[in-house]
Design a protein around this motif. Structure first.
Motif, PDB file in Angstrom:
ATOM      1  N   TYR A  66       0.832  -1.214   0.000  1.00  0.00           N
ATOM      2  CA  TYR A  66       0.000   0.000   0.000  1.00  0.00           C
ATOM      3  C   TYR A  66       0.864   1.262   0.000  1.00  0.00           C
ATOM      4  O   TYR A  66       0.531   2.250  -0.636  1.00  0.00           O
ATOM      5  N   ARG A  67       1.972   1.217   0.736  1.00  0.00           N
ATOM      6  CA  ARG A  67       2.819   2.418   0.803  1.00  0.00           C
ATOM      7  C   ARG A  67       3.414   2.734  -0.569  1.00  0.00           C
ATOM      8  O   ARG A  67       3.424   3.887  -0.996  1.00  0.00           O
ATOM      9  N   ALA A  68       3.914   1.714  -1.262  1.00  0.00           N
ATOM     10  CA  ALA A  68       4.494   1.954  -2.595  1.00  0.00           C
ATOM     11  C   ALA A  68       3.405   2.466  -3.545  1.00  0.00           C
ATOM     12  O   ALA A  68       3.639   3.397  -4.325  1.00  0.00           O
ATOM     13  N   ASN A  69       2.225   1.877  -3.477  1.00  0.00           N
ATOM     14  CA  ASN A  69       1.142   2.290  -4.383  1.00  0.00           C
ATOM     15  C   ASN A  69       0.821   3.772  -4.219  1.00  0.00           C
ATOM     16  O   ASN A  69       0.695   4.510  -5.197  1.00  0.00           O
ATOM     17  N   HIS A 114       1.638   0.342   7.642  1.00  0.00           N
ATOM     18  CA  HIS A 114       0.458   1.197   7.588  1.00  0.00           C
ATOM     19  C   HIS A 114       0.730   2.687   7.722  1.00  0.00           C
ATOM     20  O   HIS A 114      -0.201   3.477   7.826  1.00  0.00           O
ATOM     21  N   THR A 115       2.018   3.075   7.739  1.00  0.00           N
ATOM     22  CA  THR A 115       2.300   4.506   7.895  1.00  0.00           C
ATOM     23  C   THR A 115       3.603   4.889   7.195  1.00  0.00           C
ATOM     24  O   THR A 115       4.503   4.057   7.037  1.00  0.00           O
ATOM     25  N   PHE A 116       3.667   6.166   6.789  1.00  0.00           N
ATOM     26  CA  PHE A 116       4.924   6.728   6.289  1.00  0.00           C
ATOM     27  C   PHE A 116       5.708   7.357   7.442  1.00  0.00           C
ATOM     28  O   PHE A 116       6.797   7.867   7.247  1.00  0.00           O
ATOM     29  N   PHE A 117       5.114   7.364   8.637  1.00  0.00           N
ATOM     30  CA  PHE A 117       5.723   8.071   9.761  1.00  0.00           C
ATOM     31  C   PHE A 117       6.259   7.111  10.826  1.00  0.00           C
ATOM     32  O   PHE A 117       5.878   7.176  11.987  1.00  0.00           O
ATOM     33  N   SER A 118       7.161   6.195  10.404  1.00  0.00           N
ATOM     34  CA  SER A 118       7.762   5.252  11.358  1.00  0.00           C
ATOM     35  C   SER A 118       9.169   5.657  11.752  1.00  0.00           C
ATOM     36  O   SER A 118       9.793   5.014  12.589  1.00  0.00           O
ATOM     37  N   ASP A 119       9.667   6.697  11.095  1.00  0.00           N
ATOM     38  CA  ASP A 119      11.067   7.075  11.245  1.00  0.00           C
ATOM     39  C   ASP A 119      11.317   7.693  12.628  1.00  0.00           C
ATOM     40  O   ASP A 119      10.750   8.732  12.959  1.00  0.00           O
ATOM     41  N   THR A 120      12.166   7.045  13.415  1.00  0.00           N
ATOM     42  CA  THR A 120      12.369   7.514  14.796  1.00  0.00           C
ATOM     43  C   THR A 120      13.305   8.727  14.883  1.00  0.00           C
ATOM     44  O   THR A 120      13.533   9.262  15.961  1.00  0.00           O
ATOM     45  N   MET A 188      -7.884  -0.283   4.294  1.00  0.00           N
ATOM     46  CA  MET A 188      -6.803   0.181   5.164  1.00  0.00           C
ATOM     47  C   MET A 188      -5.574  -0.695   4.954  1.00  0.00           C
ATOM     48  O   MET A 188      -5.732  -1.899   4.739  1.00  0.00           O
ATOM     49  N   PRO A 189      -4.398  -0.102   4.966  1.00  0.00           N
ATOM     50  CA  PRO A 189      -4.091   1.278   5.343  1.00  0.00           C
ATOM     51  C   PRO A 189      -4.207   2.279   4.207  1.00  0.00           C
ATOM     52  O   PRO A 189      -3.792   3.427   4.363  1.00  0.00           O
ATOM     53  N   GLU A 190      -4.786   1.870   3.071  1.00  0.00           N
ATOM     54  CA  GLU A 190      -4.766   2.738   1.882  1.00  0.00           C
ATOM     55  C   GLU A 190      -5.286   4.167   2.187  1.00  0.00           C
ATOM     56  O   GLU A 190      -4.644   5.161   1.831  1.00  0.00           O
TER      57      GLU A 190
END
Ligand code: HPA
Length: 244
Positions: A66-69, A114-120, A188-190
């Motif tokens: 889903y993230r790549a799409n 499910h998220t683009f915001f995993s970067d710590t 989801m997570p789309e």
């Protein structure tokens, strides 16, 4: 610039109405999207089409990237996404082959990126998800269905299960108690990923079958295919009316 995309689900692996001009293979920091993006024209409008389950239809719901799409669509300059999705009908209005434009969503899926915001290394980001589907885009779909003379429920809660199996009767009972009208496996997570990238996103749901326990006996693939045949033809008319 291309700004509108259609993500096609089961039963809509391609859009016959689309005059295809270009095919784009895109790589993203999250890996490869489900398929090449097809860029073409629908009416006078440039549209990007993506087959969510790949072309041919081989990627099950829990394996879709889903993230790549969504990232790939953003890279192409897309700002608006209409997601077409096959669903099971839970509440009485959601009969097979019926269309619905959901306004709420409950996520029962798990183990999906499910998220683009995993970067710590960045401050934690929490996007608002009060309205998971863009209200103006929903209105445009509802209006298009009316103009096309096709019955469509103007709201509904979509429950996203993990799949690929269908649900048990007890699971559907629980979802109904939770307020779900529809059950699908790819919402989801789309929807959330599109919102994370500030894209307008709405879904056009096509009911493929009564959800488990809502009709006698078991759910068969042949009933799903028959209903989708009728429902997706109507969905394509609504899309054309909405976009052209
Ligand atoms: N359950 C989940 N997803 C579905 C169904 C269903 O009954 N029908 C089509 N997609």
């Amino acid at each position: 610039m291309t700004t509108l995309a259609i993500i096609g689900g089961t039963g809509l692996g391609q859009l016959a109405e689309l005059t295809a001009t270009t095919r784009k293979a895109i790589d993203t920091p999250y890996g490869k999207p489900s398929a090449d993006y097809i860029i073409g024209e629908l009416g006078a409008r440039e549209v990007v089409f993506l087959a969510r389950h790949g072309n041919p239809h081989t990627i099950p719901p829990h394996k879709i990237n889903y993230r790549a799409n969504i990232w790939g669509l953003k890279q192409l300059g897309v700002e608006t996404i209409i997601a077409v999705a096959a669903v099971g009908g839970i509440t009485p209005a959601m009969a097979p082959a019926h269309l619905a434009i959901p306004d709420q969503i409950i996520d029962y899926s798990y183990d999906r990126e499910h998220t683009f915001f995993s970067d710590t290394s960045h401050p934690v980001t929490h996007i608002d998800f009060t309205y998971p589907y863009n209200p103006e885009l929903r209105d445009a779909l509802i209006d298009a269905a009316t103009r096309a003379g096709i019955a469509a429920s103007p709201s509904g809660t979509y429950g996203c299960t993990q799949g690929p199996r269908l649900e048990s009767i007890a699971e559907i009972k629980r979802m109904e108690q939770d307020g779900c009208d529809l059950v699908g496996m790819t919402g989801m997570p789309e929807a959330a990923l599109a919102k994370e990238l500030n894209m307008r996103y709405a879904a056009l749901a096509v009911v493929a079958n009564w959800a488990a326990g809502k009709s006698d006996g078991e759910i068969t693939m042949s009933e799903i295919e028959q209903n989708l045949h009728v429902g997706m033809a109507n969905a394509a008319k609504v899309l054309k009316m909405c976009i052209a």
